[in-house]
Write an enzyme that holds these catalytic residues in place. Sequence first.
Site, mmCIF file in Angstrom:
data_model
loop_
_atom_site.group_PDB
_atom_site.id
_atom_site.type_symbol
_atom_site.label_atom_id
_atom_site.label_comp_id
_atom_site.label_asym_id
_atom_site.label_seq_id
_atom_site.Cartn_x
_atom_site.Cartn_y
_atom_site.Cartn_z
ATOM 1 C CD GLU A 140 -5.399 -6.050 -1.063
ATOM 2 O OE1 GLU A 140 -6.056 -6.523 -0.127
ATOM 3 O OE2 GLU A 140 -4.951 -4.876 -1.050
ATOM 4 C CG ASN A 176 -0.343 -0.079 2.539
ATOM 5 O OD1 ASN A 176 0.641 -0.774 2.745
ATOM 6 N ND2 ASN A 176 -0.919 0.621 3.499
ATOM 7 C CB CYS A 195 -8.732 -4.645 -3.296
ATOM 8 S SG CYS A 195 -7.484 -3.362 -2.999
#
Length: 133
Positions: free
Chosen positions: A55, A42, A90
Amino acid sequence: MDLQFLMKKAKSVAENSYSPYSHFRVGAALLSKDGDIFCGTNVENRSFGLTICAERSAISMALSQGVHEFVAIAVYCPDADYAVSPCGACRQVLSEFVAKDFTILFQGAKGDAVSRRMEELLPDDSLDELKEK
């Protein structure tokens, strides 16, 4: 498919997270159909809407290298005691590129990893019909 190895990669990349605002590090390791692994973490921004999750970072890495078929992803958050599943954004992005039986493995700092299939996390993905047209 060695999901434990995939989780090990996710744990390793979580250390590279840029999360100065939430202090919530996340790492992801995405396994392609060909056996390649693409990692992401992230990356936060002071404008939270511009933050990218681990992700989506992993998917972007794979797509930028021409890979479009995936079988599993491992997601690790060392800053949560519990297993943190992918957020709605995501899940939606993953659903664009994966089959319903795609494996999602997620784990926090404590406890065992949780394994789910895509169809369990996004059960009514009617957009598949649009892709076929």
